[in-house]
Design a protein around this motif. Structure first.
Motif, PDB file in Angstrom:
ATOM      1  N   UNK A 254       0.906  -1.274   0.010  1.00  0.00           N
ATOM      2  CA  UNK A 254      -0.185  -0.025   0.059  1.00  0.00           C
ATOM      3  C   UNK A 254       0.604   1.216  -0.142  1.00  0.00           C
ATOM      4  N   UNK A 255       0.239   2.412  -0.006  1.00  0.00           N
ATOM      5  CA  UNK A 255       0.912   3.688  -0.141  1.00  0.00           C
ATOM      6  C   UNK A 255       1.812   3.991   1.008  1.00  0.00           C
ATOM      7  N   UNK A 256       1.695   3.441   2.239  1.00  0.00           N
ATOM      8  CA  UNK A 256       2.656   3.481   3.326  1.00  0.00           C
ATOM      9  C   UNK A 256       3.861   2.650   3.238  1.00  0.00           C
ATOM     10  N   UNK A 257       3.879   1.792   2.302  1.00  0.00           N
ATOM     11  CA  UNK A 257       5.156   1.007   2.141  1.00  0.00           C
ATOM     12  C   UNK A 257       6.382   1.920   2.119  1.00  0.00           C
ATOM     13  N   UNK A 258       7.511   1.254   2.739  1.00  0.00           N
ATOM     14  CA  UNK A 258       8.882   2.035   2.845  1.00  0.00           C
ATOM     15  C   UNK A 258       9.581   1.224   1.857  1.00  0.00           C
TER      16      UNK A 258
ATOM     17  N   UNK B  94      -8.169  -1.647  -4.997  1.00  0.00           N
ATOM     18  CA  UNK B  94      -8.300  -1.480  -3.352  1.00  0.00           C
ATOM     19  C   UNK B  94      -7.892   0.182  -3.153  1.00  0.00           C
ATOM     20  N   UNK B  95      -7.042   0.869  -3.710  1.00  0.00           N
ATOM     21  CA  UNK B  95      -6.703   2.097  -3.477  1.00  0.00           C
ATOM     22  C   UNK B  95      -7.593   3.110  -3.724  1.00  0.00           C
TER      23      UNK B  95
ATOM     24  N   UNK C 174     -20.625   0.856  -1.546  1.00  0.00           N
ATOM     25  CA  UNK C 174     -19.114   0.810  -1.695  1.00  0.00           C
ATOM     26  C   UNK C 174     -18.993   0.802  -3.143  1.00  0.00           C
ATOM     27  N   UNK C 175     -18.184   1.528  -3.759  1.00  0.00           N
ATOM     28  CA  UNK C 175     -17.730   1.743  -5.343  1.00  0.00           C
ATOM     29  C   UNK C 175     -16.486   1.993  -5.744  1.00  0.00           C
ATOM     30  N   UNK C 176     -16.348   1.915  -6.967  1.00  0.00           N
ATOM     31  CA  UNK C 176     -14.975   2.401  -7.389  1.00  0.00           C
ATOM     32  C   UNK C 176     -15.291   2.925  -8.907  1.00  0.00           C
ATOM     33  N   UNK C 177     -14.526   4.100  -9.306  1.00  0.00           N
ATOM     34  CA  UNK C 177     -14.741   4.811 -10.333  1.00  0.00           C
ATOM     35  C   UNK C 177     -13.977   4.406 -11.640  1.00  0.00           C
ATOM     36  N   UNK C 178     -14.416   3.628 -12.399  1.00  0.00           N
ATOM     37  CA  UNK C 178     -13.570   3.191 -13.770  1.00  0.00           C
ATOM     38  C   UNK C 178     -12.193   4.006 -13.946  1.00  0.00           C
TER      39      UNK C 178
ATOM     40  N   UNK D  34       6.209 -11.901  -6.103  1.00  0.00           N
ATOM     41  CA  UNK D  34       5.528 -10.543  -6.944  1.00  0.00           C
ATOM     42  C   UNK D  34       4.961  -9.680  -5.779  1.00  0.00           C
ATOM     43  N   UNK D  35       5.321  -8.396  -6.304  1.00  0.00           N
ATOM     44  CA  UNK D  35       4.739  -7.210  -5.417  1.00  0.00           C
ATOM     45  C   UNK D  35       3.670  -6.730  -6.231  1.00  0.00           C
ATOM     46  N   UNK D  36       2.569  -6.758  -5.562  1.00  0.00           N
ATOM     47  CA  UNK D  36       1.192  -6.324  -6.092  1.00  0.00           C
ATOM     48  C   UNK D  36       1.005  -4.838  -5.363  1.00  0.00           C
ATOM     49  N   UNK D  37       1.350  -3.826  -6.217  1.00  0.00           N
ATOM     50  CA  UNK D  37       1.141  -2.358  -5.572  1.00  0.00           C
ATOM     51  C   UNK D  37      -0.542  -1.945  -5.646  1.00  0.00           C
ATOM     52  N   UNK D  38      -0.863  -1.434  -4.511  1.00  0.00           N
ATOM     53  CA  UNK D  38      -2.068  -0.879  -4.469  1.00  0.00           C
ATOM     54  C   UNK D  38      -2.148   0.269  -3.838  1.00  0.00           C
ATOM     55  N   UNK D  39      -1.773   1.273  -4.541  1.00  0.00           N
ATOM     56  CA  UNK D  39      -1.369   2.701  -3.949  1.00  0.00           C
ATOM     57  C   UNK D  39      -2.480   3.728  -4.000  1.00  0.00           C
TER      58      UNK D  39
END
Length: 467
Positions: free
Chosen positions: A297-301, A358-359, A369-373, A322-327
């Motif tokens: 996630x975005x807090x990853x250092x 997820x971000x 709960x939704x997500x914008x394309x 495999x690193x799966x980024x969800x920023x």
């Protein structure tokens, strides 16, 4: 032998995760029933085999080298009621359609990895859900409790882990039948895309690429060079290794090598909420030989990432990690460059993939709960842009989707609006892309890949040619 004794993995290569803090585990009320369930699972046949896991590691190594692309997709949370021919058919068909578009546009193999046959548990931000003053345990997926908001339904029941095993086995059996029996023939899969091109409001935008794929297949057919490999497809299964009682009970020792494998899936991943270096999930993953994913996630250092590499991939085995980024769309271009630069400088070569779902989750005005394309696409574009600027490989995408005509994410060519969400909002947890949105996503990524290749060819030409 199955590599498990009294719930603890054997061998010096695996630590006892039970001695460590394990986040997001259910408060099982009946230890006896849990013990019986674990004993049952230890006696069950593997759902996948070690050699299949090794083959996936090889395919992911090609992704890490920039020679392939990873499409990891499927349900947010599978349900036991969703284990039917039509539901699995629609989901698998959508993933294969996306892969067909990406394979042609990227001119590289696409590794197809489903979020299926095991994605029955979900981490939750709160252990308790409250409605109208009534507090009950949160729904943690069908592997733990029921979705209905009643005391009986929300009571965690370890016997559900047996249902998880049987549902996963049924799903894998059907997927294997589909992918080896001619159902996944590339000529057939691309024909399925035609209705999308014809019916989508943005169909004209994609028709050119669709015609090119048809022309290429027709040319190969006329030359008599259509390979038999087009008739079948490699398809792998993955899920989040969240419930450690289940994953541990399905860990086996490979008779060929003596290595331990989690035979519940070809690949398992560790979530953003459970990737603590001193936690049980990382310890468990460090002891198995499967390819491993980690959500970032975005807090990853950079220290977090380098330490995870040392812990989970000390041998620097290509395809292992495999690193799966969800920023989130707002953070991807700020956070990701530093991580990729440091990892590249360290000499490690993990697969980098983008989870744009997820971000970018929010609550709509109508309370869903939704997500914008458009935000999903913005994060993917940022992911590609970062790797393009650094000269590294954007290895793949990780998306939550369904093959059904749901209305859970807003936007897309069909312009699903906030008022449309209540029409077919069917997810058990997080909102998923429907088939039309999923295919639109694939075509848009295909366009990005093509533009990236054109830029690369242009920069490789002599300066006088570019003038």
């Amino acid at each position: 032998m199955d590599g498990v004794k009294d719930g603890v993995m054997d061998g010096d290569t695996a630590r006892d995760w039970r001695a460590l803090s394990a986040a997001q585990q259910p408060a099982w009320p009946d230890p006896g029933a849990l013990g019986e369930t674990r004993a049952f699972l230890r006696s069950c046949p593997p759902l996948v085999y070690a050699a299949e896991c090794d083959r996936l590691t090889e395919r992911l190594a090609a992704v890490a080298r920039g020679e392939a692309f990873l499409l990891q997709a499927g349900d947010c949370a599978e349900t036991f009621d969703g284990v039917g021919v039509d539901q699995i058919d629609n989901k698998l068909r959508t993933i294969l359609q996306m892969a067909a578009v990406l394979t042609y546009a990227a001119s590289v193999p696409v590794v197809k990895l489903g979020r299926m046959a095991g994605q029955y548990a979900k981490p939750r931000s709160s252990a308790v859900e409250t409605r109208d003053g009534v507090a009950l345990p949160s729904y943690r997926g069908d592997a733990v409790n029921g979705l209905a908001f009643t005391e009986a339904s929300r009571r965690p029941d370890p016997r559900r882990l047996r249902q998880m095993y049987h549902a996963s086995a049924a799903t894998l059996n059907l997927v294997r039948a589909f992918t080896t029996g001619g159902y996944a023939d590339l000529r057939r899969v691309h024909a399925w895309n035609r209705d999308f091109v014809a019916l989508s409001p943005a169909g004209e935008r994609y028709e050119r690429l669709a015609r090119e794929i048809d022309s290429a297949l027709a040319f190969m057919r006329s030359c008599g060079t259509l390979p038999t490999e087009l008739e079948t497809v490699e398809f792998y299964a993955s899920h989040e290794a969240l419930l450690l009682d289940y994953e541990d009970a399905l860990t086996r020792e490979d008779s060929r090598t003596g290595h331990l494998y989690d035979v519940s899936a070809h690949m398992v991943w560790i979530g953003e909420r459970t990737r603590r270096l001193d936690g049980a999930h990382v310890a468990f993953a460090a002891g198995i030989r499967n390819p491993i994913g980690v959500k970032l996630g975005p807090s990853t250092t950079t220290d977090d990432v380098l330490a995870l590499i040392d812990r989970l991939d000390p041998e620097r085995r290509p395809g292992r990690l495999t690193f799966i980024t969800r920023m989130g769309a707002e953070r991807i271009t700020d956070v990701l460059p530093g991580l990729v630069e440091k990892v590249t400088a360290s000499g490690a070569q993990p697969v980098w993939t983008c989870d744009p779902m997820h971000g970018n989750t929010y609550e709509s005005a109508s309370g869903f709960k939704t997500r914008q394309f458009s935000r999903i696409m913005e994060e993917i574009k940022g992911f590609f842009e970062v790797h393009h600027q650094l000269g590294t490989h954007p290895g793949g995408i990780h998306v939550e989707l369904t093959g059904d005509d749901v209305t859970e994410c807003v936007g897309g060519a069909n312009a699903i609006g906030d008022e449309d969400l209540r029409t077919r909002y069917e997810t058990a947890c997080d909102p998923r892309l429907n088939r039309s949105q999923s295919l639109e996503l694939a075509f848009l990524i295909a366009e990005m890949y093509r533009a990236r290749r054109r830029d690369a060819r242009g920069s490789a030409r002599p300066a006088e040619e570019r003038r």
